[in-house]
Design a protein around this motif. Sequence first.
Motif, PDB file in Angstrom:
ATOM      1  N   GLY A   1      -7.821   5.544   9.929  1.00  0.00           N
ATOM      2  CA  GLY A   1      -6.728   4.610  10.193  1.00  0.00           C
ATOM      3  C   GLY A   1      -5.784   4.410   9.031  1.00  0.00           C
ATOM      4  N   GLY A   2      -4.863   3.469   9.202  1.00  0.00           N
ATOM      5  CA  GLY A   2      -3.820   3.237   8.210  1.00  0.00           C
ATOM      6  C   GLY A   2      -2.564   3.969   8.631  1.00  0.00           C
ATOM      7  N   ASN A   3      -1.390   3.469   8.183  1.00  0.00           N
ATOM      8  CA  ASN A   3      -0.173   4.153   8.597  1.00  0.00           C
ATOM      9  C   ASN A   3      -0.054   5.503   7.899  1.00  0.00           C
ATOM     10  OD1 ASN A   3       1.462   4.019   6.096  1.00  0.00           O
ATOM     11  ND2 ASN A   3       1.382   1.795   6.450  1.00  0.00           N
ATOM     12  N   GLU A   4       0.752   6.347   8.459  1.00  0.00           N
ATOM     13  CA  GLU A   4       0.829   7.738   8.021  1.00  0.00           C
ATOM     14  C   GLU A   4       1.243   7.846   6.558  1.00  0.00           C
ATOM     15  OE1 GLU A   4       3.244  11.807   9.266  1.00  0.00           O
ATOM     16  OE2 GLU A   4       2.992  10.188  10.736  1.00  0.00           O
ATOM     17  N   ARG A   5       2.177   7.008   6.119  1.00  0.00           N
ATOM     18  CA  ARG A   5       2.635   7.080   4.730  1.00  0.00           C
ATOM     19  C   ARG A   5       1.530   6.681   3.763  1.00  0.00           C
ATOM     20  NH1 ARG A   5       7.745   3.625   2.619  1.00  0.00           N
ATOM     21  NH2 ARG A   5       6.146   2.247   1.818  1.00  0.00           N
ATOM     22  N   SER A   6       0.770   5.653   4.101  1.00  0.00           N
ATOM     23  CA  SER A   6      -0.329   5.219   3.230  1.00  0.00           C
ATOM     24  C   SER A   6      -1.413   6.277   3.127  1.00  0.00           C
ATOM     25  CB  SER A   6      -0.935   3.917   3.757  1.00  0.00           C
ATOM     26  OG  SER A   6      -0.075   2.830   3.526  1.00  0.00           O
ATOM     27  N   VAL A   7      -1.727   6.897   4.275  1.00  0.00           N
ATOM     28  CA  VAL A   7      -2.737   7.954   4.278  1.00  0.00           C
ATOM     29  C   VAL A   7      -2.289   9.114   3.397  1.00  0.00           C
ATOM     30  CG1 VAL A   7      -3.883   9.682   5.705  1.00  0.00           C
ATOM     31  CG2 VAL A   7      -3.676   7.336   6.540  1.00  0.00           C
ATOM     32  N   LYS A   8      -1.015   9.480   3.498  1.00  0.00           N
ATOM     33  CA  LYS A   8      -0.487  10.578   2.685  1.00  0.00           C
ATOM     34  C   LYS A   8      -0.543  10.235   1.201  1.00  0.00           C
ATOM     35  CE  LYS A   8       3.635  13.396   1.943  1.00  0.00           C
ATOM     36  NZ  LYS A   8       5.059  13.624   2.316  1.00  0.00           N
ATOM     37  N   THR A   9      -0.145   9.005   0.855  1.00  0.00           N
ATOM     38  CA  THR A   9      -0.170   8.574  -0.552  1.00  0.00           C
ATOM     39  C   THR A   9      -1.598   8.563  -1.093  1.00  0.00           C
ATOM     40  OG1 THR A   9       1.788   7.199  -0.207  1.00  0.00           O
ATOM     41  CG2 THR A   9       0.450   6.733  -2.159  1.00  0.00           C
ATOM     42  N   LEU A  10      -2.529   8.054  -0.281  1.00  0.00           N
ATOM     43  CA  LEU A  10      -3.921   7.989  -0.718  1.00  0.00           C
ATOM     44  C   LEU A  10      -4.463   9.392  -0.995  1.00  0.00           C
ATOM     45  CD1 LEU A  10      -6.432   6.371  -1.320  1.00  0.00           C
ATOM     46  CD2 LEU A  10      -6.954   6.333   1.125  1.00  0.00           C
ATOM     47  N   LYS A  11      -4.130  10.343  -0.131  1.00  0.00           N
ATOM     48  CA  LYS A  11      -4.572  11.722  -0.342  1.00  0.00           C
ATOM     49  C   LYS A  11      -4.000  12.293  -1.642  1.00  0.00           C
ATOM     50  CE  LYS A  11      -5.349  13.155   4.469  1.00  0.00           C
ATOM     51  NZ  LYS A  11      -4.876  14.052   5.563  1.00  0.00           N
ATOM     52  N   GLU A  12      -2.730  11.988  -1.907  1.00  0.00           N
ATOM     53  CA  GLU A  12      -2.079  12.496  -3.128  1.00  0.00           C
ATOM     54  C   GLU A  12      -2.734  11.921  -4.388  1.00  0.00           C
ATOM     55  OE1 GLU A  12       1.955  11.402  -2.542  1.00  0.00           O
ATOM     56  OE2 GLU A  12       2.421  13.111  -1.211  1.00  0.00           O
ATOM     57  N   VAL A  13      -3.011  10.609  -4.358  1.00  0.00           N
ATOM     58  CA  VAL A  13      -3.651   9.972  -5.515  1.00  0.00           C
ATOM     59  C   VAL A  13      -5.060  10.520  -5.703  1.00  0.00           C
ATOM     60  CG1 VAL A  13      -4.421   7.786  -6.513  1.00  0.00           C
ATOM     61  CG2 VAL A  13      -2.279   7.880  -5.218  1.00  0.00           C
ATOM     62  N   TRP A  14      -5.769  10.689  -4.614  1.00  0.00           N
ATOM     63  CA  TRP A  14      -7.132  11.211  -4.636  1.00  0.00           C
ATOM     64  C   TRP A  14      -7.179  12.612  -5.231  1.00  0.00           C
ATOM     65  CZ3 TRP A  14     -10.360  11.835   0.515  1.00  0.00           C
ATOM     66  CH2 TRP A  14     -11.714  12.075   0.190  1.00  0.00           C
ATOM     67  N   ARG A  15      -6.124  13.402  -4.982  1.00  0.00           N
ATOM     68  CA  ARG A  15      -6.089  14.793  -5.451  1.00  0.00           C
ATOM     69  C   ARG A  15      -5.675  14.944  -6.912  1.00  0.00           C
ATOM     70  NH1 ARG A  15      -4.091  16.366  -0.045  1.00  0.00           N
ATOM     71  NH2 ARG A  15      -1.980  16.051  -0.814  1.00  0.00           N
ATOM     72  N   ARG A  16      -5.265  13.863  -7.556  1.00  0.00           N
ATOM     73  CA  ARG A  16      -4.893  13.962  -8.974  1.00  0.00           C
ATOM     74  C   ARG A  16      -6.087  14.477  -9.793  1.00  0.00           C
ATOM     75  NH1 ARG A  16      -2.257   7.976  -9.862  1.00  0.00           N
ATOM     76  NH2 ARG A  16      -0.370   8.254  -8.566  1.00  0.00           N
ATOM     77  N   ALA A  17      -5.779  15.304 -10.776  1.00  0.00           N
ATOM     78  CA  ALA A  17      -6.839  15.896 -11.603  1.00  0.00           C
ATOM     79  C   ALA A  17      -7.713  14.831 -12.251  1.00  0.00           C
ATOM     80  CB  ALA A  17      -6.227  16.802 -12.663  1.00  0.00           C
ATOM     81  N   GLU A  18      -7.107  13.733 -12.685  1.00  0.00           N
ATOM     82  CA  GLU A  18      -7.866  12.671 -13.363  1.00  0.00           C
ATOM     83  C   GLU A  18      -8.904  12.027 -12.458  1.00  0.00           C
ATOM     84  OE1 GLU A  18      -5.695   8.627 -13.252  1.00  0.00           O
ATOM     85  OE2 GLU A  18      -4.090  10.122 -13.337  1.00  0.00           O
ATOM     86  N   ASN A  19      -8.701  12.146 -11.133  1.00  0.00           N
ATOM     87  CA  ASN A  19      -9.596  11.504 -10.173  1.00  0.00           C
ATOM     88  C   ASN A  19     -10.562  12.490  -9.516  1.00  0.00           C
ATOM     89  OD1 ASN A  19      -8.230   9.049 -10.636  1.00  0.00           O
ATOM     90  ND2 ASN A  19      -6.683   9.562  -9.100  1.00  0.00           N
ATOM     91  N   SER A  20     -10.667  13.683 -10.088  1.00  0.00           N
ATOM     92  CA  SER A  20     -11.516  14.719  -9.488  1.00  0.00           C
ATOM     93  C   SER A  20     -12.984  14.573  -9.868  1.00  0.00           C
ATOM     94  CB  SER A  20     -11.019  16.106  -9.900  1.00  0.00           C
ATOM     95  OG  SER A  20     -11.139  16.287 -11.304  1.00  0.00           O
ATOM     96  N   LEU A  21     -13.269  13.712 -10.857  1.00  0.00           N
ATOM     97  CA  LEU A  21     -14.642  13.435 -11.273  1.00  0.00           C
ATOM     98  C   LEU A  21     -14.893  11.938 -11.170  1.00  0.00           C
ATOM     99  CD1 LEU A  21     -14.870  15.614 -14.525  1.00  0.00           C
ATOM    100  CD2 LEU A  21     -15.582  16.260 -12.218  1.00  0.00           C
TER     101      LEU A  21
END
Length: 380
Positions: free
Chosen positions: A3-23
């Motif tokens: 769930g969540g609106n499409e823009r929020s889901v997209k932003t969350l995926k982008e933040v999650w994919r940042r190298a700093e957040n990979s560990l």
Amino acid sequence: MAGGNERSVKTLKEVWRRAENSLCADCGKPDPDWASSTLGVFICLSCSGIHRNIPSISKVKSLKMDQWDDTQVQFLAKHGNAVAKATYEAHIPIYYYQPTYNDCQVLREQWIRAKYERKEFTEPGKQLPYSDGVKEGILWKRGRDNGQFLPRKFLLSEREGCLKYFTKQDAKEPKISVKIDVINATFQPVKIGNPNGLQITYLKDNKTRNIFVYHESGKEVVDWFNAIRSVQFHYLKVAFPIASDNEIKNRLTRNFLKEGYMEKTGPKQREAFKKRWFTLDHRRLMYFKDPLDAFAKGEVFVGSRENGYSVQKGLPSGTQGNFSWHYGLTIVTPDREYLFTCETETDQLDWIAAFTRIINQAMTPQEYASKCLDAVSFLS
């Protein structure tokens, strides 16, 4: 992401994919799929369970299964693991042990609580309970002969460069006094049978002596552990003034490379194989009749390949000793061969990998000096 609106889901995926957040922000495990909506860190499932036990500090949600609203997503976007590290890990003492996902629960929990709950590392020069060079208190110690845990007073002193313990609270003379440079400490919750179990080892007459202790408080036992590391660090800074901080850090307490049961035979290689508990502590291989024995039954030095040491899968042809486990390995030294059998092929391969790791490392001058351990009895 449920769930969540499409823009929020997209932003969350982008933040999650940042190298700093990979560990995982707390233990370094790859591909964390949970996050704290109040701290802004990406964490693994195991660490999320610890965060969940500190609800006043951290609210955790699954990145895959839970719904994230716009405000929470924007908070994650502005923070993340790099910002958290700069804030909560700004002033970690170099001797402080930062656990990984391979470490036990009490180490990881107290690391997380130290960062976010107690905020021990946010200010420079903060007085910490393991940093003043002296620590005194009660630890439950296992009796060498009767196996019973009893409260004992321990005293750690940087000025004296030693760790002492006393059999009575008011005793003036310690039962033992051990120089800090021959001490190792490693958490052993499974072996000791307590989640806060700590094994302290030291050299006595060129043999390893084990002391098994615990404390009811996870914080207290981890404070003891880091206090030992602190005293060792400052002692070694004086002893090796030209060594870098990182070089000295690598000389502090260490986990054993491997432990577990194998069968062994005697030097004549005709005796029956006997099941024993083995500990590989860098180049020191020790065996015990019981995992909680105070002294090893035997020890042997494991040198480098260039000095004639090797590990081989299987046993020499014609081995005569009777054995019940059939996954053999042989340690070859300049003086003799040591024969072992393992219960499973996985155990065999794990032991071979551990020995290979050590044998492939060049020996230091200090290790050459300790090579005399090869003469220590390795009989049953």
